[in-house]
Motif scaffolding. Structure first.
Motif, mmCIF file in Angstrom:
data_model
loop_
_atom_site.group_PDB
_atom_site.id
_atom_site.type_symbol
_atom_site.label_atom_id
_atom_site.label_comp_id
_atom_site.label_asym_id
_atom_site.label_seq_id
_atom_site.Cartn_x
_atom_site.Cartn_y
_atom_site.Cartn_z
ATOM 1 N N ASP A 1 71.238 39.504 56.702
ATOM 2 C CA ASP A 1 72.100 40.680 56.582
ATOM 3 C C ASP A 1 72.885 40.639 55.282
ATOM 4 N N PHE A 2 72.754 41.704 54.496
ATOM 5 C CA PHE A 2 73.507 41.834 53.257
ATOM 6 C C PHE A 2 74.273 43.153 53.278
ATOM 7 N N ALA A 3 75.390 43.169 52.587
ATOM 8 C CA ALA A 3 76.249 44.359 52.558
ATOM 9 C C ALA A 3 75.633 45.418 51.653
ATOM 10 N N THR A 4 74.776 46.258 52.226
ATOM 11 C CA THR A 4 74.116 47.342 51.485
ATOM 12 C C THR A 4 74.228 48.618 52.298
ATOM 13 N N ASN A 5 73.618 49.674 51.796
ATOM 14 C CA ASN A 5 73.655 50.964 52.498
ATOM 15 C C ASN A 5 72.425 51.180 53.374
ATOM 16 N N PRO B 1 74.891 41.067 47.853
ATOM 17 C CA PRO B 1 73.506 41.132 47.361
ATOM 18 C C PRO B 1 73.263 40.289 46.107
ATOM 19 N N LEU B 2 74.333 39.905 45.411
ATOM 20 C CA LEU B 2 74.187 39.059 44.230
ATOM 21 C C LEU B 2 73.510 37.733 44.586
ATOM 22 N N ILE B 3 73.691 37.296 45.825
ATOM 23 C CA ILE B 3 73.044 36.056 46.281
ATOM 24 C C ILE B 3 71.526 36.225 46.241
ATOM 25 N N MET B 4 71.048 37.389 46.668
ATOM 26 C CA MET B 4 69.611 37.670 46.599
ATOM 27 C C MET B 4 69.143 37.707 45.153
ATOM 28 N N ALA B 5 69.947 38.305 44.282
ATOM 29 C CA ALA B 5 69.586 38.411 42.867
ATOM 30 C C ALA B 5 69.407 37.026 42.258
ATOM 31 N N LYS B 6 70.320 36.132 42.554
ATOM 32 C CA LYS B 6 70.238 34.774 42.005
ATOM 33 C C LYS B 6 69.031 34.025 42.569
ATOM 34 N N SER B 7 68.732 34.265 43.840
ATOM 35 C CA SER B 7 67.570 33.610 44.456
ATOM 36 C C SER B 7 66.276 34.094 43.813
ATOM 37 N N ILE B 8 66.169 35.386 43.580
ATOM 38 C CA ILE B 8 64.967 35.938 42.959
ATOM 39 C C ILE B 8 64.840 35.462 41.519
ATOM 40 N N TYR B 9 65.947 35.348 40.825
ATOM 41 C CA TYR B 9 65.934 34.815 39.448
ATOM 42 C C TYR B 9 65.355 33.396 39.426
ATOM 43 N N LYS B 10 65.756 32.574 40.403
ATOM 44 C CA LYS B 10 65.232 31.203 40.480
ATOM 45 C C LYS B 10 63.726 31.211 40.746
ATOM 46 N N ILE B 11 63.290 32.122 41.623
ATOM 47 C CA ILE B 11 61.859 32.192 41.945
ATOM 48 C C ILE B 11 61.053 32.584 40.707
ATOM 49 N N ILE B 12 61.555 33.541 39.954
ATOM 50 C CA ILE B 12 60.860 33.979 38.741
ATOM 51 C C ILE B 12 60.701 32.820 37.768
ATOM 52 N N ASN B 13 61.663 31.910 37.782
ATOM 53 C CA ASN B 13 61.625 30.769 36.860
ATOM 54 C C ASN B 13 61.030 29.514 37.492
ATOM 55 N N THR B 14 60.322 29.701 38.614
ATOM 56 C CA THR B 14 59.608 28.607 39.266
ATOM 57 C C THR B 14 58.127 28.703 38.903
ATOM 58 N N VAL C 1 66.722 33.938 52.627
ATOM 59 C CA VAL C 1 68.032 33.996 51.988
ATOM 60 C C VAL C 1 69.007 34.672 52.943
ATOM 61 N N GLY C 2 70.085 33.962 53.298
ATOM 62 C CA GLY C 2 71.066 34.558 54.196
ATOM 63 C C GLY C 2 71.939 33.518 54.841
ATOM 64 N N GLU C 3 72.651 33.921 55.887
ATOM 65 C CA GLU C 3 73.513 33.017 56.634
ATOM 66 C C GLU C 3 72.697 31.857 57.206
ATOM 67 N N PHE C 4 73.350 30.704 57.330
ATOM 68 C CA PHE C 4 72.654 29.514 57.842
ATOM 69 C C PHE C 4 72.025 29.782 59.201
ATOM 70 N N SER D 1 67.274 51.514 42.766
ATOM 71 C CA SER D 1 68.417 52.371 42.444
ATOM 72 C C SER D 1 69.684 52.019 43.210
ATOM 73 N N SER D 2 69.563 51.219 44.272
ATOM 74 C CA SER D 2 70.734 50.883 45.079
ATOM 75 C C SER D 2 70.494 49.572 45.817
ATOM 76 N N GLY D 3 71.543 49.094 46.477
ATOM 77 C CA GLY D 3 71.435 47.933 47.335
ATOM 78 C C GLY D 3 70.934 46.684 46.638
ATOM 79 N N ILE D 4 70.071 45.952 47.327
ATOM 80 C CA ILE D 4 69.536 44.702 46.799
ATOM 81 C C ILE D 4 68.786 44.933 45.500
ATOM 82 N N GLY D 5 67.967 45.984 45.439
ATOM 83 C CA GLY D 5 67.182 46.254 44.233
ATOM 84 C C GLY D 5 68.046 46.447 43.008
ATOM 85 N N LYS D 6 69.127 47.193 43.168
ATOM 86 C CA LYS D 6 70.046 47.430 42.054
ATOM 87 C C LYS D 6 70.719 46.130 41.614
#
Length: 267
Positions: free
Chosen positions: A174-178, A215-228, A237-240, A11-16
């Motif tokens: 660290d991601f910009a979430t609540n 958090p969109l960075i996490m979304a794109k990473s999970i999308y790639k995993i689903i298609n692996t 996933v995060g800062e270097f 409903s919010s944050g990374i999940g949303k």
């Protein structure tokens, strides 16, 4: 047919963010929340589920299977933060955090595995944390609960491989979430021996979240995993430097790594 995705804590944050991105990519997405009535404006359906209450887990899974006939992807994203000196965190709050971050995801996995065995397919993604790779000061309970989920995923993967079901961990930095607003904070006590270092560390942690990645960075990473076809055991996933800190922990002497952490948190 489009894959059916269930996201706990959707409903919010990374999940949303993950849910909305997968929806755009053509997936059938369902999220969960303890209070779904608060999210009538969600772009995808939100089903009631509290990972600490098994009856809601069972009802959610049964409802989704009845409606869609399958669950292709489970994203175990629901979680809770917790901060404080370990000595001063009430035992009840420690147990509550493990119920949410560790036992909860396990029980959701147990609930979906029978259906995935029937399908002879499935993917389970456990959202953990880079903090789960190390014991962080004043975040020790959070580190421990997320680290436990990382380790049990390693065991789970080997146990379910014969059923054509895959499982992996995704550890965000660290991601910009609540998350900071929703986590349990042990109170800063004026008479506590930890008052100054805990207060300073808490401010630093909040600054990291406020300046975190999209958090969109996490979304794109999970999308790639689903298609692996064969997901790896662990993803970060995060800062270097956050990801590199895990590498440093492997190669540096324990005392040197500990000093680096203490310098980082100004302890």
């Amino acid at each position: 047919m489009s894959k059916v995705v269930l996201i706990t804590g959707g409903s919010s944050g990374i999940g949303k963010s993950v849910g909305e991105f997968l929806l755009e990519k053509g997936y059938v997405v369902y999220g969960t929340s303890r209070s779904p009535e608060k999210y009538n404006q969600s772009k995808f359906p939100i089903i009631e589920l509290d990972v600490t209450k098994n009856e809601t887990i069972t009802t959610c899974i049964n409802t989704l299977v009845e409606k869609e006939g399958k669950i292709d992807v489970l994203i175990n994203n629901a979680g809770a933060g917790i901060t404080g000196p370990i000595e001063e965190i009430p035992e009840s709050e420690i147990k509550r955090n493990f119920e949410t971050n560790f036992f909860g995801p396990i029980n959701v996995i147990k609930a979906v595995l029978p259906q995935m065995r029937i399908q002879n397919s499935g993917l389970i993604i456990n959202v953990t944390s880079i903090a789960g790779y190390m014991g962080l000061p004043y975040r020790g309970i959070y580190s421990a609960s997320k680290g436990a989920l990382e380790i049990i995923t390693e065991a789970f993967r080997m146990e379910i491989k014969d059923f054509n079901i895959h499982m992996t961990n995704v550890a965000p930095g660290d991601f910009a979430t609540n998350i900071a607003a929703g986590r349990y904070h042990a109170p800063i006590k004026d008479d506590s021996p930890y008052q100054v270092p805990y207060s300073n560390t808490l401010k630093l942690m909040d600054e990291h979240v406020d300046s975190g990645k999209d958090p969109l960075i996490m979304a794109k990473s999970i999308y790639k995993i689903i298609n692996t076809s064969r997901p790896k055991v662990h993803y970060k996933v995060g800062e270097f430097m956050q990801k590199f800190s895990i590498v440093l922990k492997r190669i540096l002497p324990d005392s040197v790594y500990e000093k680096l952490l203490m310098n980082h948190y100004k302890l």
